[in-house]
Design a protein around this motif. Structure first.
Motif, PDB file in Angstrom:
ATOM      1  N   ILE A   3       0.864  -1.192   0.000  1.00 30.47           N
ATOM      2  CA  ILE A   3       0.000   0.000   0.000  1.00 30.47           C
ATOM      3  C   ILE A   3       0.900   1.241   0.000  1.00 30.47           C
ATOM      4  O   ILE A   3       1.115   1.878   1.039  1.00 30.47           O
ATOM      5  CB  ILE A   3      -0.937  -0.004   1.240  1.00 30.47           C
ATOM      6  N   PRO A   4       1.460   1.589  -1.169  1.00 26.81           N
ATOM      7  CA  PRO A   4       2.445   2.669  -1.252  1.00 26.81           C
ATOM      8  C   PRO A   4       1.995   4.017  -0.698  1.00 26.81           C
ATOM      9  O   PRO A   4       2.819   4.790  -0.213  1.00 26.81           O
ATOM     10  CB  PRO A   4       2.728   2.772  -2.758  1.00 26.81           C
ATOM     11  N   VAL A   5       0.711   4.307  -0.727  1.00 23.11           N
ATOM     12  CA  VAL A   5       0.221   5.587  -0.219  1.00 23.11           C
ATOM     13  C   VAL A   5       0.548   5.768   1.276  1.00 23.11           C
ATOM     14  O   VAL A   5       0.556   6.892   1.783  1.00 23.11           O
ATOM     15  CB  VAL A   5      -1.298   5.743  -0.502  1.00 23.11           C
ATOM     16  N   LEU A   6       0.865   4.690   1.964  1.00 27.53           N
ATOM     17  CA  LEU A   6       1.203   4.767   3.391  1.00 27.53           C
ATOM     18  C   LEU A   6       2.665   5.146   3.648  1.00 27.53           C
ATOM     19  O   LEU A   6       3.075   5.275   4.800  1.00 27.53           O
ATOM     20  CB  LEU A   6       0.895   3.428   4.074  1.00 27.53           C
ATOM     21  N   HIS A   7       3.445   5.349   2.598  1.00 23.65           N
ATOM     22  CA  HIS A   7       4.885   5.632   2.736  1.00 23.65           C
ATOM     23  C   HIS A   7       5.164   6.751   3.729  1.00 23.65           C
ATOM     24  O   HIS A   7       6.074   6.636   4.560  1.00 23.65           O
ATOM     25  CB  HIS A   7       5.499   5.959   1.373  1.00 23.65           C
ATOM     26  N   GLN A   8       4.390   7.822   3.669  1.00 25.13           N
ATOM     27  CA  GLN A   8       4.637   8.962   4.563  1.00 25.13           C
ATOM     28  C   GLN A   8       4.319   8.643   6.032  1.00 25.13           C
ATOM     29  O   GLN A   8       4.669   9.409   6.917  1.00 25.13           O
ATOM     30  CB  GLN A   8       3.836  10.173   4.097  1.00 25.13           C
ATOM     31  N   HIS A   9       3.697   7.501   6.278  1.00 25.08           N
ATOM     32  CA  HIS A   9       3.327   7.118   7.648  1.00 25.08           C
ATOM     33  C   HIS A   9       4.191   5.986   8.197  1.00 25.08           C
ATOM     34  O   HIS A   9       3.835   5.363   9.199  1.00 25.08           O
ATOM     35  CB  HIS A   9       1.853   6.699   7.686  1.00 25.08           C
TER      36      HIS A   9
END
Length: 171
Positions: free
Chosen positions: A33-39
């Motif tokens: 789930i790449p969108v979670l990178h910033q987390h």
């Protein structure tokens, strides 16, 4: 901490009992789930990636010793989770084999109660009940091996005497 303990047990049980965890590694989760990178910092050690399952509301306490609420039930009724135990056991006595103590995990905490293995079979069916009983044996065996490792405590304290708690989900 609870996520890490659960992930450790799921990893130990890999190939022994089916479960819902895919990974508890933050980088693996972000890879899926790449969108979670910033987390990433928030995920590390605190999150698990799991497959969708149908959760059934049964909490299973795996007991190796007769203490706490188990002792209270035994002292009053001679049973544990509604199943008869041998007479004359002492408080905090080591049980001959791990005992699976299922409980109803109703959302209403005041309605939660211990249920019998037979009732668990009625609710979940024989296949799921068998999986939970297999998990009990596996967790207890792993707990015994962990206790016998060099540097490990050779006997649990009365306040921390259960081999562990597993909340199960069918997969």
């Amino acid at each position: 901490m609870l996520t890490q303990i659960s992930a450790w047990w799921f990893n130990e049980l890999e190939g022994v009992v089916p479960h819902h965890m895919i990974s508890a590694d933050a980088d693996t989760i972000i890879g899926e789930i790449p969108v979670l990178h910033q987390h990433r910092a928030s995920l590390a050690g605190r999150a698990m990636l799991c497959q969708r399952t149908t959760v059934f509301p049964i909490e299973c306490v795996i007991r190796g010793y007769l203490s706490g609420s188990a002792w209270k039930e035994y002292a009053q009724q001679g049973t544990l989770a509604g199943e008869k135990l041998a007479p004359g056991l002492l408080e905090s006595a080591k049980l001959e084999a791990a005992d699976l103590q299922p409980g109803d995990q109703s959302r209403d905490r005041s309605r939660r109660k211990t249920i019998t293995i037979g009732r668990m079979r009625e609710i979940l069916g024989d296949e799921v009940a068998y999986t939970l009983e297999s998990m009990t044996r596996a967790i207890y065996t792993l707990g015994e091996k962990t206790q016998s490792r060099p540097g490990a405590s050779s006997s649990p304290t009365p306040s921390s005497n259960s081999a562990g708690t597993a909340t199960a989900a069918s997969s």
